[in-house]
Design an enzyme around this catalytic site. Structure first.
Site, PDB file in Angstrom:
ATOM      1  N   LYS A  74       0.848  -1.200   0.000  1.00 45.39           N
ATOM      2  CA  LYS A  74       0.000   0.000   0.000  1.00 45.39           C
ATOM      3  C   LYS A  74       0.882   1.248   0.000  1.00 45.39           C
ATOM      4  CE  LYS A  74      -3.884   1.875   2.733  1.00 45.39           C
ATOM      5  NZ  LYS A  74      -4.701   1.662   3.940  1.00 45.39           N
ATOM      6  N   SER A  92      -9.595   1.581   3.467  1.00 47.27           N
ATOM      7  CA  SER A  92      -8.857   2.374   2.518  1.00 47.27           C
ATOM      8  C   SER A  92      -7.813   1.592   1.716  1.00 47.27           C
ATOM      9  CB  SER A  92      -8.148   3.523   3.245  1.00 47.27           C
ATOM     10  OG  SER A  92      -7.252   3.013   4.197  1.00 47.27           O
ATOM     11  N   SER A 134      -9.543  -0.744   7.671  1.00 51.04           N
ATOM     12  CA  SER A 134      -9.056  -0.510   6.316  1.00 51.04           C
ATOM     13  C   SER A 134      -8.476  -1.685   5.575  1.00 51.04           C
ATOM     14  CB  SER A 134      -8.014   0.612   6.316  1.00 51.04           C
ATOM     15  OG  SER A 134      -8.639   1.825   6.641  1.00 51.04           O
TER      16      SER A 134
END
Lengths: 108, 526
Positions: B78, B173, B197
């Site tokens: 990420k 997210s 997330s």
């Protein structure tokens, strides 16, 4: 309960971000309203919790230098520098007052 | 060619036996990334360095000296983890062009074990959001939008323009990481989990999303959101893979003093033959308003599954559940206000041209660099931290946090081993519908079932369970005791085996590659 313009201005100053428009202020109002639900909870005699690891000790290592000497790498990401210094505009100059600033809050 | 669709453990074996080489594998994954570009899962693809890592891995295999099970395995990270020499943007203008001078500990650990870093995945700006829609590189699309399973079920208006905007959201997210794993571009991905997330997009993408216990995995190099709740998250296609990743990443890091000092021993997962010794807790408050009837039914079915297999299934109560989102809202914004203060343009990141004074330069830089969501949270956080509000909001929230954490302690003390809850309120929404509500509202809704585990620092995992009526994945969540990942993952693995979640049949991609998709069509769950 509306948040006063004084507080809004104070927040812009503390946070160094601006509300930008009415939507920004509305967002804060809604956030406060949402947070007010906390007061429904009875926390009599309850200690605040800083960390879920509160029963343990933080790791402290020996005060020995194990890394560093990376001035060049660290300076690479800065936009303005002179020799080994980061360059900042003059400090100790307060942000202009509300009346003089270009901020949305002026309209309110 | 089929290998990249297989489980990592099968791939590892293939690498070892020389049936496929690390460079072939890397190239296939890079090609797959290109052919799934429309998903917008990746912000940066590190093609050159990945191929170089693959070549080095290949050398090691040739010498018969692979570094371990992860050697040569392509992974994605990420974009809020620092990666040396590779841009780290957090999907924000504030860090566009920022080339990290160092690797986050978790990234370093993966590289040290020979993993091949394919690239950085897309997210909500600074990980603030639950839709992977609010980053500057645009929203991430759910790979299942393009699956046979979804298309069969959708009342299709067969205009191609409709198809372009009809795609499905995937939560967040860590949406990019979830999409990357789900669409077979990599075998595992790192996400982060502060309020759900990692688990949320995992559930929407039909992959496994693991949130480890706070303090187990180092946060050094993970650009912080909420220091007291953030953890690196693991996304994989199966529970065994999650255990392998966990084994490589967990353990004390002198660079992160919030990692516990207990020795961590990597573990394999036993195949449970029976669950009669297990006690599963069903927290009644997780039957939250807005929970879709479909998910209630699946949750119930899962509970029955355990019961029929001999486990003790009990209803339990976590009375402060409904305040966890409010509590999170205050604590999160407060910590964000503090953490975002470092972005001032002076040492790294975006810098405004404003030169009048230090403060005005900072203010202009931050105005230019942050999106509305980030600015909103900073301002709210500062409000709650004002002297006149500190006790009323911040300290109050900290007290409520203790009550939430204590709820879990009481339940686990009563003999429950693992909790079983839904991960999300419903299956994924079409993007156009998702963006009807603003970020804060969405986050409040979507984090409801996942957030409390972050409050209490507990490990939690979302396991793909079944497809919804609309042909989209639904996951269920297991929450375990602190640092009892082995037990948690063992139960999750048993459950995974029972439900036999179907493999995604990606049609668009199929056209570009000659892989053979493996179907697992035994006793399907729904």
């Amino acid at each position: 309960q509306q948040v006063s313009v004084e507080v809004l201005e104070h927040l812009e100053h503390l946070a160094l971000v601006d509300f930008r428009d009415a939507e920004g202020v509305r967002r804060l109002q809604k956030a406060i309203q949402f947070a007010d639900q906390l007061h429904e909870v009875n926390t009599e005699g309850v200690e605040p919790m800083d960390s879920v690891l509160e029963d343990r000790c933080l790791y402290l290592r020996e005060d020995d230098v194990t890394e560093g000497n990376c001035t060049k790498e660290l300076l690479e990401n800065a936009r303005e520098k002179v020799e080994e210094y980061f360059v900042a505009p003059p400090g100790n100059i307060p942000l202009p007052k509300l009346e003089e600033r270009e901020t949305f809050l002026q309209g309110s | 060619a089929a290998l990249k669709d297989g489980l990592r453990s099968q791939v590892s074996a293939a690498l070892k036996e020389g049936r496929v080489t690390p460079t072939e594998l890397c190239q296939q994954c890079l090609a797959r990334i290109k052919s799934t570009k429309f998903l917008n899962a990746y912000i940066t693809v590190a093609e050159e360095t990945a191929l170089k890592q693959a070549e080095e891995s290949e050398e090691r295999y040739k010498r018969g000296q692979p570094l371990g099970i992860l050697d040569g395995i392509p992974i994605a990270v990420k974009d809020n983890f620092n990666t040396a020499g590779i841009e780290t943007t957090c999907a924000s203008n504030m860090l566009k062009g920022y080339i990290s001078p160092y690797n986050a500990t978790v990234v370093q650990k993966l590289l040290d074990r020979g993993a091949v870093l394919l690239g950085k995945t897309n997210l909500d700006e600074f990980a603030m959001g639950s839709g992977s829609t609010d980053g500057v590189f645009g929203p991430v699309r759910n790979p299942w939008s393009y699956s046979k399973q979804y298309k069969e079920k959708s009342v299709s208006k067969s205009h191609s323009e409709d198809e372009e905007s009809n795609w499905v959201n995937l939560g967040g997210s860590s949406g990019g990481s979830a999409a990357a794993v789900s669409s077979f571009t990599c075998f595992a991905a790192l996400g982060s989990d502060t309020g759900g997330s990692t688990r949320n997009p995992a559930a929407h993408c039909g992959v496994v999303g693991l949130k480890p216990t706070y303090g187990l995995i180092s946060r050094h190099g993970l650009i912080p959101l909420v220091n007291s709740m953030d953890v690196p998250g693991i996304l994989t296609r199966c529970v065994d893979d999650a255990a392998v990743l966990l084994g490589s990443l967990a353990g004390h890091d002198p660079k992160d003093s919030t990692t516990i000092q207990d020795e961590f021993k990597p573990f394999g997962l036993p195949d449970l033959t029976g669950v009669s010794k297990l006690s599963i807790g069903i927290p009644k408050e997780y039957h939250a308003p807005g929970l879709s009837s479909e998910i209630v039914a699946l949750w119930s079915k899962a509970a029955d599954l355990f019961k029929n297999a001999g486990a003790k299934v009990v209803e339990v109560s976590l009375p402060h559940t409904r305040y966890s989102i409010v509590c999170y809202h205050v604590l999160c914004t407060a910590e964000v206000a503090s953490n975002m203060a470092r972005f001032d343009g002076l040492e790294y990141g975006h810098r405004s041209d404003m030169k009048d004074s230090t403060e005005s330069m900072y203010a202009a830089t931050r105005r230019e660099g942050f999106n509305d969501v980030v600015r909103g949270r900073i301002l709210s956080g500062n409000y709650f931290l004002l002297k006149q509000n500190y006790e009323k909001y911040f300290v109050k929230a900290q007290k409520v946090r203790r009550l939430i954490a204590d709820d879990f302690v009481k339940v686990f003390r009563s003999g429950v081993d693992v909790l079983l809850t839904p991960t999300t309120l419903s299956d994924a929404a079409p993007y156009m519908e998702f963006i009807q509500e603003d970020n804060r509202t969405r986050s409040a809704q979507d984090d409801l079932l996942t957030q409390a585990a972050n409050m209490a620092g507990l490990p939690a995992i979302s396991v793909p369970t079944a497809l919804s009526e609309r042909g989209l994945p639904v996951g269920l969540q297991f929450i375990g005791r602190s640092f009892q990942e082995k037990q948690l993952l063992t139960v999750a693995k048993w459950f995974e085996k029972q439900v036999q979640f179907p493999v995604i049949q990606l049609e668009e991609v199929k056209r570009h590659d000659n892989g053979v998709f493996q179907h697992q069509k035994s006793a399907s769950f729904s």
